[in-house]
Structures are given as structure tokens and as C-alpha cells.
Design an enzyme around this catalytic site. Structure first.
Site, short mmCIF file in Angstrom:
data_model
loop_
_atom_site.label_atom_id
_atom_site.label_comp_id
_atom_site.label_asym_id
_atom_site.label_seq_id
_atom_site.Cartn_x
_atom_site.Cartn_y
_atom_site.Cartn_z
N LYS A 131 43.19 38.86 41.13
CA LYS A 131 43.62 37.62 41.42
C LYS A 131 45.03 37.46 40.92
O LYS A 131 45.71 36.64 41.41
CB LYS A 131 42.44 36.51 40.64
CG LYS A 131 41.07 36.51 41.51
CD LYS A 131 40.53 35.24 40.85
CE LYS A 131 39.15 35.02 41.58
NZ LYS A 131 38.49 33.80 41.27
N ASP A 167 39.57 27.84 44.58
CA ASP A 167 38.42 27.66 43.23
C ASP A 167 38.47 26.07 43.08
O ASP A 167 37.27 25.45 42.90
CB ASP A 167 38.69 28.13 42.21
CG ASP A 167 38.31 29.75 42.41
OD1 ASP A 167 37.47 30.07 43.30
OD2 ASP A 167 38.62 30.48 41.61
#
Ligand code: ATR
Length: 276
Positions: free
Chosen positions: A69, A105
């Protein structure tokens, strides 16, 4: 023919455990879109090269999971404000010869609460976030964006909570786990972002009887779906939201970008992912 099929996937190392193909596969089928979404194992040492290969191969983008990420954010040409603030990207879109990095997210977390607890309102009072990892960072960011007046972070390693609080500024403070009981009376949103309570992990031992009756309790752990924290909240008559929806909702912006249609998170999808 294959040129007309829109392609996307999820990259990680390992990647077998990913449920993302079930989510995107469900939406492609439901919406009748000619597209494919696959798991792609990429080792850390070849991350950038392999991402560039996906672009060569005609992919519209990919989801990014552990451990890539941060690397995904670093190689992007264009970075969304929320990905920048969260310091990691879980969604890449290849568009106009550029790599666009987003982090969905936080928005997935918020969309899940709005869908399952429509009366929940972040602005009504302070939030308490348990944990100080990557998920906590995205959730603290999104709670502030939603108008939470303040956020308290409690973590086993208090120094990590303090680092996160310092990053976000005056509205965010860090406390030790044993100080949680002292702040509960003010909290309107309680979020567990630690892995405690997950199958195979230790239990989250926390007495939440001090929460106001109007508080919402949510857990990002979804195996089991009803964690001990949520059971305790339900028995106290509090609003609860389980964690599977965050995983489903975080997938929405990527799907829209790659496949050009807005998907919905419904019970059929929820069941499909839970039973996989
Ligand atoms: P994620 O990216 O999913 O947030 P992470 O960065 O590994 O994952 O963070 C996991 C969180 O769970 C951390 O806040 C961690 O606490 P520490 O910072 O003290 O490590 C918390 N956590 C994991 N196992 C724990 C345990 N046994 N007891 C207390 N907290 C735990």
C-alpha cells in the site's frame, strides 16, 4: 474480443486470501458488464515493474493490499487528498497514461455506517478509536472528514497512538488502554480497529458499560461477524455495525473507475463474501 473486456485485479503478497474477486465478480455479473477481476501475486522486489506490466497489458487499475500500500502511493503520478493523508493507497486507476492513487478504506468505513445505522451522526460527539495501525489511520481521517468534533485514540503501544494523534493535530488525542474507562462517558462512536477479537487472536477485554445510550459501536473485525465487543454493545442496547460492510464498501470507488457503473452493497453480496 478480449480487447473489449475491461480488466482489473487485486495485487498483494500473498494474495490467495483476498475476497476482492468475489466482490467485483458479483457486481460484474449483477450489472452484466464484460469485465474481469483477478488475483495477482506480486513480490515486493518487483512491485513497480509488475504494476507497469499491468498497464501494458491493458488493465484499468487494481486494488492493492499488504504489503504494497505504501509502494503504490509512492509510484503514483496523481494522489488523492485522502490517500495522501492516510499515507497509503489501496486503489490504483490507470488513466490517461498516469497512475492515480486513492485510499477508499475510510470512505468504505463511513459508507458502511451510513448504510447500516442511518441515524448515526459523526458530529454528535467524540469518537474513540482502538488501535493505531493503518486501518486506524484511515478511520480517524474519515471520522474527522465526517465532522467528528474530536477523536481519542487508545492503543497497546501508546507511542504509536501519540504519533497518529500528532499527525492529525489538535482534534485528536492519544490515551493509554487503561484510561479508556475514563473517557467512555463522552463517546458517541466507538471503533475497534485492532485485530483483537478476531478468530485466532486474543479477545478484546473492555468494559463499555460507561458509554452513553446514544453511542454507536462498530468493529472492523468480521470473523466472527458478531465479536464480543458487538455482543456486549447489543446487550447494553447500543447501536452496532459489524465489519464486513467496510470491506464491501471500500471496493465501490475502484469498481466505478474501472468498470464505469455504480455497484450496490446488498445482502446477497454480504452473504456471498461471508460464506466464501
Ligand atoms: P492494520 O493495518 O489492519 O491496522 P496493524 O497496522 O498491524 O494492522 O495494526 C494492528 C493494531 O492492532 C495495532 O494497533 C496493534 O497494537 P500495537 O500498535 O500495540 O501493536 C493492535 N494489536 C494487535 N494485536 C494486539 C494485541 N494482542 N493486544 C493489543 N493490541 C493489539
Amino acid at each position: 474480443m478480449s480487447d473489449t473486456i475491461k480488466k482489473a485485479g487485486v495485487v498483494g503478497w500473498p494474495i490467495e486470501q483476498s475476497k476482492s474477486p468475489i466482490i467485483h465478480g458479483h457486481w460484474l455479473e449483477q450489472l452484466g458488464i464484460a469485465g474481469s477481476y483477478i488475483k495477482i501475486a506480486i513480490a515486493p522486489e518487483s512491485f513497480e515493474q509488475d504494476i507497469r506490466q499491468l498497464i501494458e497489458d491493458g488493465f484499468g487499475g487494481c486494488n492493492v493490499t499488504i504489503p504494497h500500500k505504501e509502494a503504490a502511493l509512492a509510484m503514483a503520478d496523481v494522489v488523492s487528498d485522502r490517500a495522501q493523508a492516510i499515507g497509503a493507497s489501496n486503489t490504483l486507476v490507470f488513466k490517461d497514461g498516469k497512475i492515480h492513487a486513492d485510499n477508499t478504506d475510510g470512505v468504505g468505513f463511513i459508507s458502511n455506517l451510513k448504510q447500516l445505522a442511518p441515524n448515526w451522526d459523526a458530529t454528535l460527539g467524540p469518537a474513540l478509536v482502538l488501535g493505531a495501525g493503518g486501518a486506524a489511520r484511515a478511520i480517524v481521517y474519515s471520522l474527522l472528514q465526517e465532522g467528528a468534533p474530536s477523536v481519542v485514540i487508545a492503543n497497546r503501544t501508546q507511542a504509536k497512538a501519540q504519533t497518529l494523534a500528532d499527525f492529525f493535530g489538535d482534534q485528536v488525542t492519544a490515551i493509554a488502554m487503561d484510561q479508556v474507562a475514563d473517557v467512555l462517558g463522552d463517546i458517541q462512536t466507538l471503533v475497534n480497529t485492532t485485530s483483537l477479537g478476531m478468530v485466532g487472536q486474543p479477545d478484546l477485554v473492555l468494559d463499555i458499560t460507561g458509554l452513553p445510550k446514544t453511542a454507536l459501536v462498530t468493529d472492523i473485525v468480521y470473523n466472527p461477524l458478531e465479536t464480543d465487543l458487538l455482543k456486549q454493545a447489543t446487550s447494553l442496547g447500543l447501536m452496532t455495525v459489524d465489519g464486513i460492510g467496510m470491506l464491501l464498501h471500500q471496493a465501490v470507488p475502484g469498481f466505478e473507475a474501472w468498470f464505469g457503473a455504480h455497484p450496490t452493497v446488498d445482502d446477497i453480496l454480504r452473504e456471498k463474501v461471508l460464506s466464501a
